[in-house]
Design a protein around this motif. Structure first.
Motif, PDB file in Angstrom:
ATOM      1  N   SER A  61       2.189   1.920  -3.461  1.00  0.00           N
ATOM      2  CA  SER A  61       1.196   2.058  -4.532  1.00  0.00           C
ATOM      3  C   SER A  61       1.142   3.463  -5.115  1.00  0.00           C
ATOM      4  CB  SER A  61      -0.186   1.663  -4.011  1.00  0.00           C
ATOM      5  OG  SER A  61      -0.606   2.561  -2.980  1.00  0.00           O
ATOM      6  N   ALA A 114       0.833  -1.209   0.000  1.00  0.00           N
ATOM      7  CA  ALA A 114       0.000   0.000   0.000  1.00  0.00           C
ATOM      8  C   ALA A 114       0.865   1.255   0.000  1.00  0.00           C
ATOM      9  CB  ALA A 114      -0.932  -0.014   1.205  1.00  0.00           C
ATOM     10  N   PHE A 127      -6.275  -0.539  -5.691  1.00  0.00           N
ATOM     11  CA  PHE A 127      -5.416  -1.305  -4.772  1.00  0.00           C
ATOM     12  C   PHE A 127      -6.101  -2.596  -4.342  1.00  0.00           C
ATOM     13  CE2 PHE A 127      -4.511  -2.420  -0.341  1.00  0.00           C
ATOM     14  CZ  PHE A 127      -3.147  -2.676  -0.418  1.00  0.00           C
ATOM     15  N   GLU A 151      -6.143  -5.111  -7.326  1.00  0.00           N
ATOM     16  CA  GLU A 151      -4.842  -5.685  -7.645  1.00  0.00           C
ATOM     17  C   GLU A 151      -4.336  -6.624  -6.559  1.00  0.00           C
ATOM     18  OE1 GLU A 151      -2.302  -2.394  -8.295  1.00  0.00           O
ATOM     19  OE2 GLU A 151      -3.071  -1.947 -10.313  1.00  0.00           O
ATOM     20  N   ASN A 152      -4.801  -6.436  -5.330  1.00  0.00           N
ATOM     21  CA  ASN A 152      -4.297  -7.227  -4.212  1.00  0.00           C
ATOM     22  C   ASN A 152      -5.394  -8.079  -3.567  1.00  0.00           C
ATOM     23  OD1 ASN A 152      -1.379  -6.044  -3.698  1.00  0.00           O
ATOM     24  ND2 ASN A 152      -2.727  -4.294  -4.074  1.00  0.00           N
TER      25      ASN A 152
END
Length: 230
Positions: free
Chosen positions: A51, A48, A59, A62-63
């Protein structure tokens, strides 16, 4: 097993132990679990920070797999701790074998954040990360079940707990067997990975059915305790 004025207890093959010694074992275990359960989220905190302040939705998208792995690890460690807490709440003394097995249990808990990171970073075709993740949890599950056996066989249970009916062995070891099956699936079936852990959901109906068939009386007062003996 009986205690004297100084809170000492003695049992088969374990010499003299004290209530303070048992408290230190439990407190040390709780501290290690608290640290391990905190470390699970740290890799995602680092991601984070790197990012660059993009949208939260981006975020999360993607995670998603990493967040799911961290959430699952949190639930698993919390479940391990609850099982451990329930077990030691019924225990009035300890032995060398119990302490040794407790360290093995803690080793699995401490190691778990590492395969969690590997799952976050691993490619979808990498079975190794999922296998290591499941194997780590399997170690802790086996260790706590062996602790359970030692506590009963060494006479370390409280008098109230020792007098209670015990769950059948198949019900106690069912989640461990499901974890072993999950490991086999993750190792042999391409693309399964940590999704094999959903097999553990089967332990919920098994526990419910087994609990109804082997219901026991509460340990004290009106507080109901779930049976957890072998």
């Amino acid at each position: 097993m009986a205690g004297d004025g100084e809170g000492r207890t003695a049992g088969r093959g374990r010499g003299v132990t004290t209530e303070r010694g048992l408290d230190r074992v439990v407190n040390f275990s709780d501290a290690v679990v608290a640290i391990a359960i905190t470390l699970i989220i740290l890799p995602l905190v680092d991601v984070a920070q790197e990012s660059g302040g993009g949208p939260v939705s981006e975020f999360l998208g993607e995670n998603a797999s990493g967040l799911a792995a961290a959430a699952l690890s949190f639930v698993v460690i919390a479940s391990f701790w609850r099982d451990h807490h329930r077990l030691f709440e019924r225990t009035v003394s300890y032995s060398r074998r119990l302490v040794s097995l407790n360290f093995i249990w803690l080793a699995g808990i401490v190691f778990l954040p590492l395969p969690t990171v590997l799952i976050v970073d691993a490619a979808g075709s990498d079975r190794g990360a999922a296998m290591l993740y499941i194997a780590t949890m399997l170690v802790s599950m086996v260790a706590v079940r062996l602790q359970q056996m030692v506590i009963v066989r060494d006479g370390l249970l409280s008098e109230e707990a020792a007098a209670m009916p015990q769950r059948p062995w198949w019900l106690v070891w069912a989640p461990t067997a499901l974890m072993l099956l999950a490991f086999v699936l993750a190792a042999l079936v391409p693309g399964v990975g940590t999704q094999a852990l959903f097999l553990l959901l089967l332990s919920i109906p098994l526990s419910w059915v087994g609990g109804r068939r082997h219901r026991v009386a509460p340990l004290t007062g009106s507080v109901t305790k779930e049976p957890s003996g072998p």
